[in-house]
Design a protein around this motif. Structure first.
Motif, PDB file in Angstrom:
ATOM      1  N   ASP A  16       0.857  -1.174   0.000  1.00 43.04           N
ATOM      2  CA  ASP A  16       0.000   0.000   0.000  1.00 43.04           C
ATOM      3  C   ASP A  16       0.891   1.221   0.000  1.00 43.04           C
ATOM      4  O   ASP A  16       1.738   1.390   0.853  1.00 43.04           O
ATOM      5  N   ASP A  17       0.691   2.082  -0.991  1.00 50.15           N
ATOM      6  CA  ASP A  17       1.551   3.253  -1.116  1.00 50.15           C
ATOM      7  C   ASP A  17       1.428   4.175   0.075  1.00 50.15           C
ATOM      8  O   ASP A  17       2.289   4.991   0.344  1.00 50.15           O
ATOM      9  N   ASN A  18       0.345   4.069   0.796  1.00 54.22           N
ATOM     10  CA  ASN A  18       0.170   4.843   2.018  1.00 54.22           C
ATOM     11  C   ASN A  18       1.304   4.544   2.988  1.00 54.22           C
ATOM     12  O   ASN A  18       1.816   5.416   3.661  1.00 54.22           O
ATOM     13  N   TYR A 106      -5.519   3.121 -11.672  1.00 51.54           N
ATOM     14  CA  TYR A 106      -5.839   2.513 -10.373  1.00 51.54           C
ATOM     15  C   TYR A 106      -4.556   2.184  -9.604  1.00 51.54           C
ATOM     16  O   TYR A 106      -4.419   2.495  -8.417  1.00 51.54           O
ATOM     17  N   ASP A 109      -2.617   5.327  -8.283  1.00 53.40           N
ATOM     18  CA  ASP A 109      -3.165   5.995  -7.099  1.00 53.40           C
ATOM     19  C   ASP A 109      -2.886   5.213  -5.825  1.00 53.40           C
ATOM     20  O   ASP A 109      -3.161   5.703  -4.725  1.00 53.40           O
ATOM     21  N   ARG A 110      -2.338   3.997  -5.950  1.00 51.49           N
ATOM     22  CA  ARG A 110      -2.207   3.133  -4.773  1.00 51.49           C
ATOM     23  C   ARG A 110      -0.815   2.552  -4.560  1.00 51.49           C
ATOM     24  O   ARG A 110      -0.472   2.201  -3.440  1.00 51.49           O
ATOM     25  N   TYR A 111      -0.006   2.453  -5.619  1.00 54.40           N
ATOM     26  CA  TYR A 111       1.291   1.806  -5.485  1.00 54.40           C
ATOM     27  C   TYR A 111       2.413   2.698  -6.006  1.00 54.40           C
ATOM     28  O   TYR A 111       2.169   3.801  -6.485  1.00 54.40           O
ATOM     29  N   GLU A 240      -2.130  12.769   1.629  1.00 52.65           N
ATOM     30  CA  GLU A 240      -3.142  11.760   1.324  1.00 52.65           C
ATOM     31  C   GLU A 240      -3.693  11.088   2.575  1.00 52.65           C
ATOM     32  O   GLU A 240      -4.789  10.559   2.575  1.00 52.65           O
ATOM     33  N   ARG A 245      -8.046   7.565   1.171  1.00 52.41           N
ATOM     34  CA  ARG A 245      -8.424   6.965  -0.101  1.00 52.41           C
ATOM     35  C   ARG A 245      -9.843   6.421  -0.030  1.00 52.41           C
ATOM     36  O   ARG A 245     -10.289   5.973   1.009  1.00 52.41           O
ATOM     37  N   TRP A 248     -12.627   2.629  -5.789  1.00 57.78           N
ATOM     38  CA  TRP A 248     -12.607   3.044  -7.191  1.00 57.78           C
ATOM     39  C   TRP A 248     -13.980   3.506  -7.640  1.00 57.78           C
ATOM     40  O   TRP A 248     -14.103   4.482  -8.381  1.00 57.78           O
ATOM     41  N   THR A 400      -5.830  12.330  -4.385  1.00 56.18           N
ATOM     42  CA  THR A 400      -5.966  10.870  -4.330  1.00 56.18           C
ATOM     43  C   THR A 400      -6.779  10.295  -5.487  1.00 56.18           C
ATOM     44  O   THR A 400      -6.912   9.074  -5.600  1.00 56.18           O
TER      45      THR A 400
END
Length: 506
Positions: A16-18, A106, A109-111, A240, A245, A248, A400
């Motif tokens: 998770d990029d978070n 997709y 926005d996440r990785y 973010e 987040r 989708w 995001t």
């Protein structure tokens, strides 16, 4: 939490990029201190180098895309194909690019965005090189490889603008985006120039497709060693984590309700339709016009005369730089007078381009000089909106959702724009061709290309409509709060305004 250093470029691709970017932990040492000078976690010097690398890759992408158009007469003669099948070369690529864009949006926005681009561009380089070894009985294989090239471009085009958005804000962001989008017309022009020049020197069009793969591998190395993943939304003081987040489907629902985003996307679809048609067919049209007027001999053996591709490429480079620079300058000046400046400039560009494109097509049978003159002004006005449309998306959409928004815009603009326009122009040309003669090869293509002028007018109308909603949608994006921090109405400067609960409750 991830065990990987949260601010490093070694963020796991499928984490998770978070977790990979969001931690506020500090590292010791002067280098880290320099990197943390910016809220994005990237130093100013490295941010500028990142833009340079992204511009180089963007230029390379468009250079590869239009190399095929630069040698189209040779390809038609080599495979013995009609106008309709020639149009498929661009259509297949755009369709692949279009359908893969949401996937990479997709993921983006996440990785880890840098790793996604590295894999995509590496794959694109290998496939492009493979396409240069296809024999004349395997036109279907050329179509297949052109479709696979869309993987690399989709992985890059949806993500690169969002990285720039996370490195700069306001006027500086607009400036950097304009530099980034200079690469589109310049790269397109270089595609024609390199394709036609290499074809002429090597006496074989296959060598034209072997230039960009080598440069693509260099791009991967630059991404690995120069570019650093910035923190999303940090430079806007809305990281973010604070935004949170959403799913989708929630993102798509919000984007579809964003009138400025949807209308500007339809306006950009008109731009894609026109540029897609001209990109593939303009050099071939100019060559057929010269044959029709007796200035050149028909192509009966390879290599064909590709001088028109060279001239059109030079014009595309010059008009692209001039158009993007003019659009940004006019928009910046007009912003001091109205907040609706951006969509108004985009509308003016398309509405001014339409008559010049019409005249360039009509005058092709009478004067080559007049044709190039009108093409010059038509392409200049058409190029005015490249950087501005990207900036509109970035300031009416929250951080995001930006990669998803980029992907959605790519899908819609290509689905209704340049995914079908080259093929459509080719099919209409074949339908109008009454006799298989050099005269009708020119006449039928001339009549089918006139459609571009009318589509440009429609695009201008969409941008004019965007101007009606741009202020409201920008305000909503800048003051966006998650649903668990719902806004309430409070008095401010003599009028009611919405603010988050957390900003008034202590």
């Amino acid at each position: 939490m991830s065990l990987v250093d949260p601010t490093s470029d070694t963020t796991p691709f499928f984490s998770d990029d978070n977790e990979g970017e969001g931690s506020a932990k500090k590292r010791d040492g002067p280098l880290h201190h320099q990197e943390e000078d910016s809220a994005s976690g990237v130093s100013n010097k490295r941010a500028l180098l990142t833009v340079v690398v992204l511009c180089y890759i963007n230029l390379l992408n468009y250079m590869d895309r239009f190399t095929v158009a630069g040698v189209l007469p040779d390809i038609e003669h080599f495979f013995l194909i009609s106008d309709g099948k020639s149009g498929l070369l661009q259509t297949v690529f755009i369709c692949s690019y279009m359908f893969l864009a949401p996937v990479f949006g997709y993921l983006g926005d996440r990785y880890n965005r840098k790793m996604i681009m590295c894999v995509g561009i590496g794959f694109w380089s290998v496939v492009t090189l493979a396409s240069s070894f296809i024999a004349k009985d395997y036109f279907w294989a050329l179509l297949l490889t052109r479709g696979l090239v869309g993987v690399g471009e989709a992985s890059y085009s949806t993500i690169a603008p969002t990285i720039i958005a996370d490195l700069f804000i306001k006027e500086k962001r607009t400036t950097m985006l304009s530099v980034f989008y200079f690469a589109i017309p310049v790269g397109s022009g270089l595609g024609y120039i390199v394709g036609s020049t290499v074809d002429y020197r090597a006496k074989d069009w296959h060598w034209s497709l072997r230039v960009t793969p080598v440069l693509g591998l260099l791009a991967v190395l630059l991404l690995v060693f120069v570019v650093k993943e910035p923190k999303r939304g940090a430079v806007e003081a809305r990281p973010e984590h604070a935004l949170q987040r959403t799913s989708w489907f929630t993102d798509m629902k919000a984007l579809c309700r964003n009138k400025s985003f949807v209308l500007s996307t339809f306006g950009f679809t008109a731009v894609a339709f026109v540029t897609g048609s001209l990109a593939l067919w303009a050099p071939a049209f100019l060559f057929r016009a010269a044959v029709f007027t007796g200035e050149k001999q028909p192509c009966v053996q390879e290599p064909c005369d590709t001088s028109d591709s060279l001239y059109f490429g030079v014009i595309t480079c010059v008009t692209g730089v001039l158009g993007v620079a003019t659009g940004v300058a006019v928009s910046r000046w007009l912003r001091t007078r109205t907040p609706r400046a951006d969509p108004l400039v985009c509308a003016a560009g398309l509405l001014l381009a339409a008559p010049f494109l019409y005249l360039s097509i009509v005058f092709a049978q009478a004067s080559t000089i007049a044709t190039y003159f009108f093409i010059f002004f038509g392409e200049t006005f058409l190029s005015m909106n490249w950087a501005i449309v990207a900036d509109i998306l970035l300031y009416v959409v929250v951080p995001t959702r930006r990669s998803t928004a980029e992907a959605f815009q790519i899908v819609l603009s290509h689905l209704l724009g340049d995914a079908g326009s080259p093929y459509l122009i080719g099919v209409v040309s074949d339908f109008l061709k009454q006799v298989d003669s050099y005269m009708w090869q020119f006449r039928s293509l001339q009549l089918s290309l006139l459609l571009c002028s009318f589509v440009a007018v429609g695009g201008g109308a969409f941008f004019l409509t965007t101007a009606l909603f741009i202020e409201k949608d920008r305000h909503l994006a800048e003051n966006y709060v998650p649903s668990d921090d719902a806004p309430i109405i409070v008095p401010k400067r003599g009028r009611s305004t919405k603010v988050p609960v957390s900003s008034v409750l202590i």
